[in-house]
Scaffold this active site. Structure first.
Site, PDB file in Angstrom:
ATOM      1  CG  MET A 190      22.306  12.486  -3.920  1.00  0.00           C
ATOM      2  SD  MET A 190      23.652  13.629  -3.544  1.00  0.00           S
ATOM      3  CE  MET A 190      24.276  12.941  -2.005  1.00  0.00           C
ATOM      4  CG  PHE A 236      -4.649 -16.774  -1.808  1.00  0.00           C
ATOM      5  CD1 PHE A 236      -4.901 -15.646  -2.585  1.00  0.00           C
ATOM      6  CD2 PHE A 236      -4.631 -16.630  -0.426  1.00  0.00           C
ATOM      7  CE1 PHE A 236      -5.135 -14.417  -2.005  1.00  0.00           C
ATOM      8  CE2 PHE A 236      -4.855 -15.392   0.167  1.00  0.00           C
ATOM      9  CZ  PHE A 236      -5.117 -14.287  -0.626  1.00  0.00           C
ATOM     10  CD  GLN A 237      -1.873 -13.778   0.949  1.00  0.00           C
ATOM     11  OE1 GLN A 237      -1.697 -14.431   1.981  1.00  0.00           O
ATOM     12  NE2 GLN A 237      -2.195 -12.491   0.961  1.00  0.00           N
ATOM     13  CE  LYS A 271      -2.634 -22.621   6.871  1.00  0.00           C
ATOM     14  NZ  LYS A 271      -2.691 -21.648   7.955  1.00  0.00           N
ATOM     15  CD  GLU A 299       4.200  -7.667   5.019  1.00  0.00           C
ATOM     16  OE1 GLU A 299       4.179  -6.578   4.396  1.00  0.00           O
ATOM     17  OE2 GLU A 299       3.189  -8.389   5.168  1.00  0.00           O
TER      18      GLU A 299
END
Lengths: 163, 565
Positions: B478, B111-112, B161, B49
């Site tokens: 760096m 959940f999630q 949802k 993602e």
């Protein structure tokens, strides 16, 4: 320097966290913050007391204005404005202190709103310094609990926050 | 017309002109993906993602359009945060759609579930949780408007949802009315006049240009003003492609790894015209000695940028296209005065030319080992600067800013403010989706590349001919450079002990891998990569302990540079 800022915001989900998060994320101080619905029920009005030098105060004002949810910001400090805070003070009152506590409340035009055998609860409204004053006088008797609303502010005359 | 929430989302995206989105499916966005199945909107499936956000970001940076990405709730959504913060720091217009658990489960540790509005509040321009499908179309309209107007930025829409499946009448509003959001586009004419007058009086003026010029698409106005007044132009990392770097007035980048002459010019100037730049600490070095001899004019669309870090003599709030255009117009009516000014600043330009001669951008070329700067110069030359260049973050990024001679607007895509390693490959993917026919090259380091190397799969799947040039020194270069200069060469955790076979890695994904350690092969490898269809990874084993110079050590003034010998 201490500044009192009124902020008119959309009365919506999460708006308080946008304001408080802005202050904490950028390291600005909040001395007090009070929020309630504004005249227009779709808006909330916040009064924030904060401190900082000119550069910081300018940033606070600009950053508050930058939030999408902010309708108007008014920094009252340089303006002519009225400020009031409410406090409820629960003070221990031994028998010999009860008369003195009432006298002090009277001098400050405060009200005793609850009485028990061992305590008075006093309600007082005024500028924050006035509340500091009564607290100082009551402290020797034994402060049980103090709750302060933080100040709210309104401009004198035409000066105001309403859009 | 009655539609479900997810149908409303897709129809609204189309009405906003969106034809490409980047994303990753999951339980809380499955309805949106079901509608995408037959949609005309092209969806690019990244492998992470974070990469979807960077890809949408890269797409936006090179087109100026709003980038759009979709992720599911919980871990999908939290994976987007680095990408969103990257876009926020560089003011990139994006709309990010995240799925959310059903409204009745919000707050239940479902959940999630993750509180995305809470998590992204400090790194979005604004965010929305849509609790009622009736608000959805209006919210999307507002999100796009907020993302692309004023100082642009990412806007997140958290979409539960149940709202995706709820049905309502679809009416896309044609107007936005946000009481608290009215960005100032038109610069105050009095202030612009004053600025023009200050400019006419200046003896040693410098234009200090930032990423705002890209965002306002004001590169043309900038070039006109600079050529009209012959004022030298130094650009920040974000603005390297906003002004042609081979132009005689170009001073290159300023700041920590800026050119000697840009840093000297800013230190010695008597008028600094800051345009769409924000006096970042990597630009100013020690703030109290930055441009201390100069009056400062600061033009920016965001009032909070002005007087945030430095005192300003003349602030102008407005859109750069508007302000620079008006300034140019005002001066056009005073041709004589402008000529006088150009004449009286002749000496200043001569001084700068002396600085340029004394300490040009340089590095020590060798025959035995490839210098990273050489690879970048060759890429610049062989693409004739027509390529879109993306970078990761670190030494290779600074060398790209220093040695690639940008000449096309929006052709340099790099994470400036947040400095996000792993940005270059996915943003190259997004740029290539926007411009299928242009050459897109990710200049990378071996450390950064491994932060999102899984996107090789996306390149191969979508047949995106992105070329990747890894300047491989087997170090986190760096940080190693800092350890060398300031920590007595104690290379704590910066040695990439395991040499990766990047050619095999590329081949494992079905891409082409090339590599060399020989100076004389560099050109051939680049040519071959450019000629080979599809994605090609070039691994250049370069001089391991090369440093990025000049360098202003932290806390020093920008004229206190460590220079290349």
């Amino acid at each position: 320097m201490k500044h009192t800022i009124s902020v008119l915001v959309e009365n919506e989900f999460g708006v308080l966290s946008r304001i408080s998060g802005l202050f904490s994320g950028r390291g600005f101080n909040i001395e007090s913050l009070s929020v309630a619905p504004a005249m227009d029920p779709e808006l909330s009005r916040m009064t924030i007391v904060t401190t900082g030098d000119d550069r910081i105060l300018e940033q606070i004002n600009k950053q508050l204005n930058k939030l999408i949810s902010t309708i108007k910001v008014l920094d009252f400090t340089s303006e002519d404005f009225l400020q009031r805070e409410l406090a409820m003070i629960k003070v221990a009152t031994a028998p010999e202190d009860r008369a003195e506590a009432l006298r002090i409340a009277d001098i400050f035009r405060a009200k005793v709103i609850d009485v028990t055998p061992k305590t008075y609860t006093i309600e007082i409204t005024g500028v924050p310094a006035k509340i500091d004053g009564i607290l100082e006088l009551l402290r020797p008797m034994g402060l049980k609990e103090v709750v302060r609303s933080g100040p709210v502010a309104i401009g004198r005359g035409a000066k105001g926050v309403n859009p | 017309m009655s539609l479900t929430g997810s149908q409303i989302l897709l129809e609204s995206l189309k009405l906003e002109g969106v034809d490409t989105v980047f994303g990753y499916p999951g339980g809380a966005v499955i309805n949106i993906y079901d509608d995408l199945y037959e949609s005309s909107i092209e969806h690019v499936l990244t492998r992470h993602e974070q990469a979807a956000i960077h890809a949408a970001d890269g797409y936006s940076r090179c087109t100026g359009k709003v980038g759009v990405a979709i992720a599911t709730s919980g871990p999908g959504a939290t994976n987007t945060v680095t990408g969103i913060a990257t876009a926020y720091m560089d003011s990139i217009p994006m709309v990010i759609i995240t799925g959310q658990v059903p409204t009745q489960l919000i707050g239940n540790d479902a959940f999630q579930e993750a509180d995305m509005c809470g998590i992204t509040r400090p790194c979005t321009k604004h965010n929305f949780l849509v609790k009622n499908v009736a608000d959805l179309a209006k919210t999307i309209k507002e999100a796009f408007y907020i993302a692309r107007t004023g100082r642009p930025g990412p806007v997140l829409i958290d979409l539960p949802k149940d709202v995706q499946v709820a049905i309502t009448d679809f009416n896309y509003p044609d107007q936005v009315n946000l009481r608290g959001y009215k960005p100032t586009y038109s610069g105050n004419p009095r202030q612009i006049e004053k600025a023009a007058e200050m400019l006419l009086q200046a003896k040693r003026p410098v234009l200090y240009v930032g990423g705002g010029v890209n965002l306002a698409a004001a590169d043309d106005e900038l070039l006109k003003l600079a050529e009209q007044t012959k004022i030298p132009v130094t650009t920040t990392l974000m603005a390297m492609s906003a002004f042609p770097q081979r132009h005689p007035l170009a001073l290159g980048m300023l700041g920590m790894h800026g050119t000697f002459y840009a840093n000297m010019a800013v230190t010695e100037c008597d008028l600094l015209i800051a345009v769409g730049s924000r006096f970042d600490d990597r630009v100013t070095g020690r703030i109290d000695s930055f441009a201390e001899k100069a009056k400062i004019i600061h033009v920016d669309i965001d009032p909070t940028s002005i007087r945030k870090n430095v005192e300003v003599d003349l602030p102008i709030v407005g859109d750069l296209k508007d302000v620079l255009g008006k300034m140019h117009g005002y001066l056009n009516q005073r041709v004589g005065l402008v000529e006088d000014m150009v004449e009286s600043t002749e000496e200043w330009r001569a001084t700068i030319d002396e600085w340029k001669e004394r300490h040009p951008m340089t590095y020590r070329q060798t025959k035995s080992v490839i210098k990273p700067q050489y690879v970048i110069e060759k890429i610049s030359e062989l693409t004739e600067e027509n390529a879109i260049i993306t970078t990761e973050v670190g030494q290779h990024q600074m060398w790209t800013a220093q040695f690639f001679s940008f000449r096309h607007p929006k052709s340099f895509v790099t994470s400036g403010g947040l400095g996000t390693m792993g940005f270059g490959l996915p943003s190259a993917l997004g740029a290539q989706m926007a411009y299928p026919d242009r050459q897109v090259i990710d200049i990378s380091g071996d450390g950064s590349f491994q932060m999102n190397s899984q996107e090789l799969a996306t390149l191969v799947q979508y047949k995106l001919p992105v070329k990747i040039a890894i300047l491989n020194n087997n170090y986190l270069g760096m940080v190693r450079q800092w350890q060398q200069m300031f920590f007595e060469k104690r290379y704590s955790q910066t040695v990439m002990e395991l040499p990766i076979d990047f050619v095999k890695l590329a081949e494992a994904y079905g891409a082409t891998g090339l590599q060399t350690s020989k100076v004389e092969e560099v050109e051939d490898v680049i040519k071959k990569a450019l000629e080979t269809p599809g994605p090609v990874l070039m691994n250049f084993n370069v001089s391991r302990e090369e440093n990025v110079l000049p360098m202003v050590p932290a806390g020093k003034a920008i004229n206190e540079m460590v220079l290349a010998s």
